[in-house]
Design an enzyme around this catalytic site. Sequence first.
Site, PDB file in Angstrom:
ATOM      1  N   GLU A 267      32.432  47.649  42.154  1.00 43.42           N
ATOM      2  CA  GLU A 267      33.130  46.605  42.909  1.00 43.42           C
ATOM      3  C   GLU A 267      33.430  45.329  42.123  1.00 43.42           C
ATOM      4  OE1 GLU A 267      29.859  47.583  43.427  1.00 43.42           O
ATOM      5  OE2 GLU A 267      28.616  45.865  43.934  1.00 43.42           O
ATOM      6  N   ASN A 268      33.625  45.389  40.808  1.00 36.80           N
ATOM      7  CA  ASN A 268      33.919  44.191  40.020  1.00 36.80           C
ATOM      8  C   ASN A 268      34.962  43.320  40.725  1.00 36.80           C
ATOM      9  OD1 ASN A 268      32.566  45.673  37.818  1.00 36.80           O
ATOM     10  ND2 ASN A 268      34.443  46.876  37.893  1.00 36.80           N
ATOM     11  N   GLU A 301      33.920  49.815  48.191  1.00 36.14           N
ATOM     12  CA  GLU A 301      34.067  48.847  47.099  1.00 36.14           C
ATOM     13  C   GLU A 301      34.810  47.611  47.584  1.00 36.14           C
ATOM     14  OE1 GLU A 301      32.149  49.596  44.798  1.00 36.14           O
ATOM     15  OE2 GLU A 301      31.985  51.732  45.241  1.00 36.14           O
ATOM     16  N   HIS A 304      32.538  45.352  49.522  1.00 36.44           N
ATOM     17  CA  HIS A 304      31.616  44.605  48.661  1.00 36.44           C
ATOM     18  C   HIS A 304      32.162  43.223  48.310  1.00 36.44           C
ATOM     19  CE1 HIS A 304      28.077  46.850  47.592  1.00 36.44           C
ATOM     20  NE2 HIS A 304      28.694  47.854  47.014  1.00 36.44           N
TER      21      HIS A 304
END
Length: 893
Positions: A267-268, A301, A304
């Site tokens: 999840e950058n 993701e 997040h």
Amino acid sequence: MADTPATIYLKDYTPPNCLVDQVTLDISIHAGFARVAARLAMRRNPVSAGGPLKLDGEDLQLESLSLDGQPLTASAWRLEGETLVIDEVPDAFVLETVVRIDPDQNTQLSGLYRSKDGYFTQCEAQGFRRITYYPDRPDVMAKFVCTLHADKASFPVLLANGNPVAQGDEDNGRHWATWEDPFAKPAYLFACVAAKLDMVEDYYVTTSGRRVRCAVYVEPGKLDQCDHAMAAIKKSMKWDEDVFGLEMDLDHYMIVAVGDFNMGAMENKGLNIFNTKYVLARPDTATDTDYQNIDRVVAHEYFHNWTGNRVTCRDWFQLSLKEGLTVFRDQQFGMDMHSAGVTRIQEVRGLRAAQFPEDAGPMAHPIRPASYAEINNFYTATVYEKGAEVIRMIHTLIGKQAFRRGMDLYFQRHDGQAVTCEDFISAMQDASGKDLAQFQRWYNQAGTPKLVVRSQFDAAARRYTLEVTQQFPATPYEERMTKDGLPQARGPYHLPIVIGLLDGEGRELPLRLEGETSPVGTQRVLELREAQQRFVFEDVATEPVPSLLRGFSAPVLLDYPYSTAQLTHLMAYDTDAVNRWEAGQRLATGILLEGVAAIQAGKTTNDWIPQDYITALARLLGSAFVEGGDPALVAEALNPPSENVLAEQMEVVDPDAIHGARMTLLRTLARELREAFLAAYLELASDEPYSPEGEQAGRRALRNACLSYLAQLDEAGAQALVVGHFEQAGNMTDTFAALASLASLDIPARHVALDSFYSKWRDEALVVDKWLQVQALSRLPGTTADVRALMTHPAFDIRNPNKVYALVRAFCAANPKHFHGADGEGYRLAADVILQLDPMNPQVASRIARCFDRWRKFDPARQALARQQLERIRAASSLSADVAEVVGKALEA
Ligand code: B3K
Ligand code: ZN
């Protein structure tokens, strides 16, 4: 022998002594190396005790080091192991480092690494320290600016978190790009990509009017496999606004797919990096399940971004703060997007298959462990799936509206912070007014609690009483903590038991608890807090059948002495889909365990399969075709518990007898219900254009379930049906279902199908994974040798995690008959792979090592064989902390 890895304790947490305000990175990628220049604007943390500045580093070659523009003299700094230590730093300063790294040789896939189409990163949990020296811990949050340089022709796409601010060309055919992330974040959320990729983009306009560019980047030539992922992004954005009022906060939201990736996705901030498995899909390459998984992982993701990124974890012990909560959110999304009942049933199945055994094994830990050796070993079913169950229990206990208020309060209080699980609970408690102090035991105690429920019916008093006793025996985790001088207090859990009562006609009874003046609905949430607690229902005319733990309201084992008649009653009438399914599973479990005992006693008959059960399944199958019937639910109900789940029910596991009993049951059902299965199979045929959604997928699931029963018949006609299904399939769901059946049939058509499948799909990596997987899961004798042979096939590559998971992990984790083969060859194969893989990729090696977790549940001969392999692994020189922890705990417990 490898060293025992050092243990890290939650109790030792101290705040960082220095904070980073701004990170300016300059990453220059060349063939054979990369140079990383980092400028860190830092200051002493006012709340910390002081002490030297320590920066984490791993596999870095330091080229220069300066503080406030002055190169540091040799006496001003030192390396303690790989940690860079500077004794004296001012209150505020700028630290500049230049390091050289070797992404081409980074086979761990942590930090910056090379994959087929370019360079990618993975920094959670501690990969950023493999890129540059840094206080690599989640409670250090900084703003990042990142400039990338690389060869323009080979790596035309340069990406990092946030917004693109500038780009240009430079000498020697190279180019550069600068990205700036406006949000402060921990280093584990950093990402960058330099690669040759194709891109598809679209826009999503948020409620408040932000126009977000959504982009999916994939291997060149794969743009025709991106539509579903793109749709999933937009669905997730909409859902999080509708359900939680949470909007996307950036102008760019990018997903990059990469074929070499240790896990599902990451999840950058603004630049998610995904395993191709959770992005690419086309009807002829992906199954309905793949499509659903893509929805869920994309949602996970994306979610997040708030639960994990805007509010992150103070330390890695708090991992479930973001993972449990985000899994809960993606589960709710799944229930809203697909059939709620089927979604929940699949989760319960998954929990029983993976988390319950983990909780009963040597790696047992609470959702917030108090110690670990290697954090990468704690991205577990417990932290994720049980963590989600714990959040779900809060949701059930306080109700949907209070839960939403709790989420709002959590963000109000903690946006931009790195916090603990207590902070989350406090927000939920304050928003709901419910005392959650006792509930926190779920965060600190390991093991699956068992509820022993007994009922009494007093016909004269028209009173029905449920007596509930909780059991929560200590696990190896508590023993280890006690040995470490950190005994963990244990006590009863606070949990919701959702309940209904059915009368003899299958009607739901109005429920009036002792002390109430009138009934309150037909379904209640009972709150269990005591070790022993009694719930009394008044005005009950005849003895009801209790439907306990509806929706699987708590992650526990339930001991209630249901009779066969009660279970068939629930299967037919319960209004709760999960409990209808559950009743069937319980019934099947009882029958299968009798079958196991019969086989162990040398019987070869199938008289342990009651006719009533066969009749119940026939009725169930028929129910798919009546008005309001749900084929997807019926498909779930037709699938008895797996061999692994049955194994958990036995004192000493007998994998051959379990396999024998389950196969006998499937074959008997196939014979007895042949006409019904065939009729359903024909009735469910469809020539609609393929869609992975809802009803169509449900019909396919049931049709393929019928096919897999028919495939059990040792008859040419049935086999021809499977072959025909394979040849005429118009989508991968059908192709794969037929191939999976064929893989376990010892007929010439098996080889023809496997060969034609491989030659058609040899260039489509994810489809080749399916080809490996069906062979790894085959029931045929010789499978272990086949898996070993496949490891030398050009289709296999031990450096690619997806290949290892498809072939080796599938075999070890999901083919118990062969993995636990009495000759020990399955164990030897696993150990060989672990030893070969550990020096390259410890995270993946360690996941394979987890397949030994339950070794002590087997007979002495198998235990000896497993121990031999575990000892052999432990004896290896320079074992990773990852594998050393798993193997060490397996041997010690
Ligand atoms: N947060 C990542 C997990 C990274 C694990 C690194 N060993 C994926 C996820 O849960 O969304
Ligand atoms: Zn996650």
